[in-house]
Design an enzyme around this catalytic site. Structure first.
Site, short mmCIF file in Angstrom:
data_model
loop_
_atom_site.label_atom_id
_atom_site.label_comp_id
_atom_site.label_asym_id
_atom_site.label_seq_id
_atom_site.Cartn_x
_atom_site.Cartn_y
_atom_site.Cartn_z
CB SER A 1 -9.10 -0.06 1.64
OG SER A 1 -8.53 1.28 1.13
CB SER B 1 -8.54 3.71 3.42
OG SER B 1 -9.89 2.89 2.80
CE LYS C 1 -12.49 2.52 4.84
NZ LYS C 1 -12.18 1.92 3.51
N1 GLN Z 1 -4.31 2.45 -1.06
C1 GLN Z 1 -5.37 2.63 -2.02
C2 GLN Z 1 -5.79 4.03 -2.47
O1 GLN Z 1 -5.15 4.92 -1.90
C3 GLN Z 1 -6.55 1.86 -2.00
C4 GLN Z 1 -7.52 2.40 -1.16
C5 GLN Z 1 -8.98 1.72 -1.01
O2 GLN Z 1 -8.82 0.48 -1.31
N2 GLN Z 1 -9.85 2.21 -0.54
O3 GLN Z 1 -6.33 4.32 -3.12
#
Ligand code: GLN
Length: 486
Positions: free
Chosen positions: A177, A153, A78
């Site tokens: 994410s 994400s 990532k």
């Molecule tokens: N969807 C969550 C957010 O927008 C989690 C994102 C993540 O785990 N990095 O913060």
């Protein structure tokens, strides 16, 4: 069979026996990326040249008998994990040209194990989002249905693994994410216990929640990557000096004696899609058939988790992202000559709308006069959520729930409504707030043919029981064997 279709474990077996070389395997993965990247859009950077070099080096090590389960295996990372000499953007304009001068600790470990890094995957900008649509660089499509989001994400990592554009990947999980995109793309994803994996070199979003973890094609591969990246690191003061077991050793038959807790609240959650409900229900009965005992547990404060998270995570983000000021890293608006103007313009142009929204939200909740009402309150709720889990785990070894309330949705469907987007994290956020390990494994498909995952959560440092439960489930089902046609 094409070499890019192999799992890490299968590829490693062939490499060990000398039946394939890492150059052949890596070449096959790079060709695959060439042919499907235009449709999927999983990568921000493909590092073909350095990957082939690493593959050549791995082949020479293998010929000398120096082989680990990751030697010569092509992985993706990532794009918020620092890779020395390889651009690391966090999918943000503000880091568009950032080339880290050092490797994150997890990258050092992967390189030491002989892994090959084929590229950096797309994500929501600074990991803020649930669909990868907040990427400032490109759009990623779900390999199962290109009109749908891959989740987020770590959407690029999950899409790349699902579409065989790498053998495995590392993502990060602050509120879901890793697990949520894994669920939407039909692959395995694990968020380890807070402190299990070093975050040195992970670009920080919300430091009390962030964890790095694997995204893989199956459960054994998840164990292999966990073995490689876990462990104490003096470079990360939150990493814990706890022994690292052989995580693959939990991939053994037998679930008798395992008690699985089903939270009553989760299964009555508002907005839970009936396809997801049915797939998870079926998952529960598969585990029962395998000898696990399922009991009801209660997590009464779950309903406050999203609200608490969306105060705590933006508060930490507002502080962590203060460093992007146009002076130290990345993009700088050179048209502005006065310092304050330069700061303002650099940050307005460099950050996308969701990141700006979070910085503003976080700054507000931390400001004098509001701190007690928002930030402090949210941390108190966090304590109650931790207590919920402590009580629930008195009656069970594993907690089972959906990962996301719906299967992957259409690209663009939720972009105008951040609140609906935030609600897609309802089942995953609690594990981050409580610091516990959580895992997503494929457990079915929707009527429209989209993959659905179920979540397993465990006590701190009990990743082993999750892998054991997941492995037995996987052996008894074939959801993980189905692949998107692309
Ligand atoms: N969807 C969550 C957010 O927008 C989690 C994102 C993540 O785990 N990095 O913060």
């Amino acid at each position: 069979m094409n070499l890019y279709e192999l799992t890490i474990n299968e590829a490693s077996g062939f490499l060990r026996k000398g039946e394939i070389s890492s150059k052949e395997l890596t070449g096959s993965v790079l060709d695959r990326i060439d042919s499907v990247e235009g449709k999927v859009g999983a990568y921000i950077t493909v590092a073909a040249e350095s990957a082939m070099k690493q593959a050549g080096y791995a082949d020479s090590e293998i010929s000398k008998g120096n082989i680990t389960p990751l030697t010569g295996v092509p992985l993706s990372i990532k794009d918020l994990i620092c890779t020395k000499g390889l651009r690391t953007t966090c999918a943000s304009r503000i880091l568009d040209n950032f080339v880290p001068p050092y490797d994150a600790s997890v990258i050092k470990k992967l390189k030491k194990a002989g892994a090959v890094i084929v590229g950096k995957t797309n994500m929501d900008e600074f990991a803020m989002g649930s669909s990868t649509e907040n990427s400032g660089i490109k759009v990623t499509h779900n390999p199962w249905d290109l009109s749908c989001i891959p989740g987020g994400s770590s959407g690029g990592s999950a899409a790349a693994v699902a579409a065989n554009m790498c053998l495995g990947s590392l993502g990060s999980d602050t509120g879901g994410s890793i697990r949520q995109p894994a669920s939407h793309c039909g692959v395995v994803g694990m968020k380890p216990t807070y402190g299990r994996v070093s975050r040195f070199g992970l670009v920080a979003f919300a430091s009390s929640l962030d964890q790095i973890g694997p995204v893989t094609k199956d459960v054994i591969d998840c164990g292999i990557l966990m073995n490689a990246v876990s462990g104490y690191d003096p470079g990360d003061s939150t990493s814990v000096p706890e022994d690292v077991p052989d995580y693959t050793s939990f991939c053994k038959e037998g679930l008798s004696g395992v008690t699985v807790g089903i939270p009553v609240e989760y299964h009555k959650a508002e907005g839970l899609d009936k396809n997801v409900f049915a797939a998870v229900k079926n998952g529960i009965s598969v585990l029962e058939d395998l000898g696990a005992v399922c009991v009801e547990v209660s997590l009464p404060h779950t309903k406050y988790a999203v609200a608490a998270y969306y105060v705590i995570a933006p508060s930490e983000a507002s502080s962590n992202l203060a460093r992007y000021d146009g002076v130290k890293y990345g993009f700088r608006d050179r048209e502005k000559s006065r310092l304050m103007d330069m700061y303002q313009s650099t940050r307005s142009k460099g950050f996308g709308p969701e990141v700006q929204r979070r910085i503003i939200l976080g700054t507000y909740s931390l400001s004098a006069g509001y701190y007690d009402a928002y930030y402090k309150k949210a941390t108190q709720v966090r304590t109650l959520i931790m207590e919920d889990f402590k009580n629930a785990f008195k009656a069970c070894d594993v907690i089972l729930s959906p990962v996301a309330p719906t299967p992957a949705f259409k690209t663009g469907e939720k972009t105008q409504d951040p609140l609906t987007m935030y609600l897609s994290d309802i089942f995953t956020i609690s594990a981050n707030l409580a610091g516990m390990p959580g895992m997503s494994i494929p457990c079915g498909f929707s009527a429209a043919g989209l993959p659905i995952g179920m979540q397993l959560m465990g006590k701190h440092f009990n990743e082993g029981i999750l892998l054991k439960t997941a492995y037995n489930f996987e052996q008894a089902t074939d959801f993980h064997k189905k692949k998107p046609k692309i």
